[in-house]
Write a protein that holds these residues in place. Structure first.
Motif, PDB file in Angstrom:
ATOM      1  N   HIS A  28       7.562   1.921   5.201  1.00 19.92           N
ATOM      2  CA  HIS A  28       8.053   2.330   3.892  1.00 19.92           C
ATOM      3  C   HIS A  28       7.078   1.843   2.832  1.00 19.92           C
ATOM      4  O   HIS A  28       6.623   0.700   2.876  1.00 19.92           O
ATOM      5  N   PHE A  29       6.774   2.733   1.901  1.00 21.94           N
ATOM      6  CA  PHE A  29       5.850   2.397   0.824  1.00 21.94           C
ATOM      7  C   PHE A  29       6.531   2.650  -0.511  1.00 21.94           C
ATOM      8  O   PHE A  29       7.365   3.543  -0.639  1.00 21.94           O
ATOM      9  N   ALA A  30       6.154   1.870  -1.509  1.00 21.98           N
ATOM     10  CA  ALA A  30       6.692   2.014  -2.859  1.00 21.98           C
ATOM     11  C   ALA A  30       5.519   2.184  -3.816  1.00 21.98           C
ATOM     12  O   ALA A  30       4.406   1.723  -3.533  1.00 21.98           O
ATOM     13  N   PRO A  31       5.752   2.845  -4.954  1.00 25.12           N
ATOM     14  CA  PRO A  31       4.676   2.978  -5.946  1.00 25.12           C
ATOM     15  C   PRO A  31       4.145   1.600  -6.343  1.00 25.12           C
ATOM     16  O   PRO A  31       4.907   0.665  -6.566  1.00 25.12           O
TER      17      PRO A  31
ATOM     18  N   THR B 250      -4.364   0.352   2.939  1.00 25.21           N
ATOM     19  CA  THR B 250      -5.652   0.706   3.520  1.00 25.21           C
ATOM     20  C   THR B 250      -5.412   1.833   4.514  1.00 25.21           C
ATOM     21  O   THR B 250      -4.404   1.845   5.212  1.00 25.21           O
ATOM     22  N   HIS B 251      -6.327   2.788   4.532  1.00 27.83           N
ATOM     23  CA  HIS B 251      -6.232   3.942   5.415  1.00 27.83           C
ATOM     24  C   HIS B 251      -7.490   3.977   6.264  1.00 27.83           C
ATOM     25  O   HIS B 251      -8.595   3.734   5.756  1.00 27.83           O
ATOM     26  N   ASP B 252      -7.328   4.253   7.554  1.00 28.10           N
ATOM     27  CA  ASP B 252      -8.470   4.243   8.464  1.00 28.10           C
ATOM     28  C   ASP B 252      -9.544   5.248   8.067  1.00 28.10           C
ATOM     29  O   ASP B 252     -10.720   5.033   8.310  1.00 28.10           O
TER      30      ASP B 252
ATOM     31  N   TYR C 247      -9.681   6.965   4.693  1.00 30.88           N
ATOM     32  CA  TYR C 247     -10.000   7.034   3.274  1.00 30.88           C
ATOM     33  C   TYR C 247     -10.306   5.681   2.641  1.00 30.88           C
ATOM     34  O   TYR C 247     -10.831   5.622   1.545  1.00 30.88           O
ATOM     35  N   GLY C 248      -9.951   4.576   3.282  1.00 27.06           N
ATOM     36  CA  GLY C 248     -10.265   3.257   2.751  1.00 27.06           C
ATOM     37  C   GLY C 248      -9.114   2.650   1.959  1.00 27.06           C
ATOM     38  O   GLY C 248      -7.946   2.915   2.225  1.00 27.06           O
ATOM     39  N   LEU C 249      -9.462   1.834   0.959  1.00 23.58           N
ATOM     40  CA  LEU C 249      -8.471   1.130   0.148  1.00 23.58           C
ATOM     41  C   LEU C 249      -7.903   2.038  -0.926  1.00 23.58           C
ATOM     42  O   LEU C 249      -8.616   2.857  -1.508  1.00 23.58           O
ATOM     43  N   GLY C 250      -6.609   1.864  -1.200  1.00 21.14           N
ATOM     44  CA  GLY C 250      -5.976   2.681  -2.225  1.00 21.14           C
ATOM     45  C   GLY C 250      -4.697   2.044  -2.728  1.00 21.14           C
ATOM     46  O   GLY C 250      -4.289   0.979  -2.291  1.00 21.14           O
ATOM     47  N   ARG C 251      -4.069   2.735  -3.699  1.00 21.28           N
ATOM     48  CA  ARG C 251      -2.810   2.285  -4.278  1.00 21.28           C
ATOM     49  C   ARG C 251      -1.844   3.464  -4.288  1.00 21.28           C
ATOM     50  O   ARG C 251      -2.214   4.571  -4.678  1.00 21.28           O
ATOM     51  N   VAL C 252      -0.597   3.218  -3.843  1.00 17.51           N
ATOM     52  CA  VAL C 252       0.426   4.265  -3.814  1.00 17.51           C
ATOM     53  C   VAL C 252       0.830   4.577  -5.247  1.00 17.51           C
ATOM     54  O   VAL C 252       1.175   3.687  -6.017  1.00 17.51           O
ATOM     55  N   VAL C 253       0.767   5.876  -5.604  1.00 20.14           N
ATOM     56  CA  VAL C 253       1.156   6.293  -6.951  1.00 20.14           C
ATOM     57  C   VAL C 253       2.421   7.129  -6.954  1.00 20.14           C
ATOM     58  O   VAL C 253       3.027   7.327  -8.009  1.00 20.14           O
ATOM     59  N   GLY C 254       2.837   7.627  -5.803  1.00 20.16           N
ATOM     60  CA  GLY C 254       4.060   8.423  -5.735  1.00 20.16           C
ATOM     61  C   GLY C 254       4.629   8.447  -4.336  1.00 20.16           C
ATOM     62  O   GLY C 254       3.904   8.316  -3.352  1.00 20.16           O
ATOM     63  N   VAL C 255       5.968   8.599  -4.256  1.00 21.64           N
ATOM     64  CA  VAL C 255       6.648   8.634  -2.965  1.00 21.64           C
ATOM     65  C   VAL C 255       7.571   9.834  -2.932  1.00 21.64           C
ATOM     66  O   VAL C 255       8.349  10.046  -3.869  1.00 21.64           O
ATOM     67  N   GLU C 256       7.485  10.658  -1.880  1.00 19.99           N
ATOM     68  CA  GLU C 256       8.378  11.796  -1.680  1.00 19.99           C
ATOM     69  C   GLU C 256       9.322  11.455  -0.539  1.00 19.99           C
ATOM     70  O   GLU C 256       8.885  11.093   0.537  1.00 19.99           O
ATOM     71  N   GLU C 257      10.612  11.567  -0.763  1.00 25.01           N
ATOM     72  CA  GLU C 257      11.591  11.266   0.289  1.00 25.01           C
ATOM     73  C   GLU C 257      12.224  12.538   0.847  1.00 25.01           C
ATOM     74  O   GLU C 257      12.785  12.522   1.917  1.00 25.01           O
ATOM     75  N   ALA C 258      12.163  13.628   0.140  1.00 25.17           N
ATOM     76  CA  ALA C 258      12.814  14.868   0.582  1.00 25.17           C
ATOM     77  C   ALA C 258      11.943  15.597   1.614  1.00 25.17           C
ATOM     78  O   ALA C 258      10.724  15.579   1.551  1.00 25.17           O
ATOM     79  N   GLY C 259      12.604  16.220   2.563  1.00 26.41           N
ATOM     80  CA  GLY C 259      11.879  17.002   3.573  1.00 26.41           C
ATOM     81  C   GLY C 259      11.031  16.110   4.448  1.00 26.41           C
ATOM     82  O   GLY C 259      11.510  15.153   5.025  1.00 26.41           O
ATOM     83  N   ASP C 260       9.739  16.434   4.561  1.00 27.52           N
ATOM     84  CA  ASP C 260       8.844  15.546   5.305  1.00 27.52           C
ATOM     85  C   ASP C 260       8.344  14.489   4.333  1.00 27.52           C
ATOM     86  O   ASP C 260       7.606  14.758   3.419  1.00 27.52           O
ATOM     87  N   ALA C 261       8.803  13.283   4.520  1.00 31.76           N
ATOM     88  CA  ALA C 261       8.468  12.199   3.599  1.00 31.76           C
ATOM     89  C   ALA C 261       6.954  12.012   3.547  1.00 31.76           C
ATOM     90  O   ALA C 261       6.269  12.056   4.561  1.00 31.76           O
ATOM     91  N   ALA C 262       6.450  11.806   2.347  1.00 32.46           N
ATOM     92  CA  ALA C 262       5.016  11.638   2.147  1.00 32.46           C
ATOM     93  C   ALA C 262       4.785  10.690   0.988  1.00 32.46           C
ATOM     94  O   ALA C 262       5.687  10.435   0.193  1.00 32.46           O
ATOM     95  N   VAL C 263       3.583  10.162   0.903  1.00 32.73           N
ATOM     96  CA  VAL C 263       3.193   9.328  -0.223  1.00 32.73           C
ATOM     97  C   VAL C 263       1.900   9.871  -0.809  1.00 32.73           C
ATOM     98  O   VAL C 263       1.063  10.431  -0.107  1.00 32.73           O
TER      99      VAL C 263
ATOM    100  N   TYR D  21      -1.806   1.265   6.379  1.00 33.74           N
ATOM    101  CA  TYR D  21      -1.152  -0.028   6.453  1.00 33.74           C
ATOM    102  C   TYR D  21      -1.035  -0.643   5.070  1.00 33.74           C
ATOM    103  O   TYR D  21      -1.940  -0.516   4.243  1.00 33.74           O
ATOM    104  N   LYS D  22       0.077  -1.338   4.853  1.00 29.38           N
ATOM    105  CA  LYS D  22       0.314  -2.019   3.581  1.00 29.38           C
ATOM    106  C   LYS D  22      -0.444  -3.334   3.594  1.00 29.38           C
ATOM    107  O   LYS D  22      -0.470  -4.054   4.580  1.00 29.38           O
ATOM    108  N   LEU D  23      -1.092  -3.655   2.473  1.00 24.52           N
ATOM    109  CA  LEU D  23      -1.811  -4.932   2.360  1.00 24.52           C
ATOM    110  C   LEU D  23      -0.941  -5.996   1.735  1.00 24.52           C
ATOM    111  O   LEU D  23       0.006  -5.774   1.096  1.00 24.52           O
TER     112      LEU D  23
END
Length: 75
Positions: A26-29, A34-36, A38-54, A73-75
């Motif tokens: 689970h991720f929150a804004p 870190t993504h294998d 794309y590298g380091l990043g920050r979550v800016v949005g979370v979608e819970e409906a349908g196929d959950a995505a960030v 993975y969350k840091l």
């Protein structure tokens, strides 16, 4: 005299065992991730409906990452 069935212990290498499902990530804004690919990043949005995505901001671009989050993975 009654016969009792032998108690068999489960073998850890048995191919017939059911494996428990790994816990969902689970991720929150605002979470740093870190993504294998794309590298380091920050979550800016979370979608819970349908196929959950960030939506993750990786600095040079934003990427929509859908479940399952195997490579993130969350840091």
């Amino acid at each position: 005299m009654t016969k009792r069935a032998a108690v068999r212990r489960p073998l850890p290498t048995s191919p017939f065992q059911t494996r428990p499902e790994p816990p969902r990530k689970h991720f929150a804004p605002g979470d740093r991730v870190t993504h294998d690919r794309y590298g380091l990043g920050r979550v800016v949005g979370v979608e819970e409906a349908g196929d959950a995505a960030v939506l993750v901001d990786f600095g040079s671009h934003q990427e929509r990452v859908v479940q399952p989050y195997h490579a993130m993975y969350k840091l």
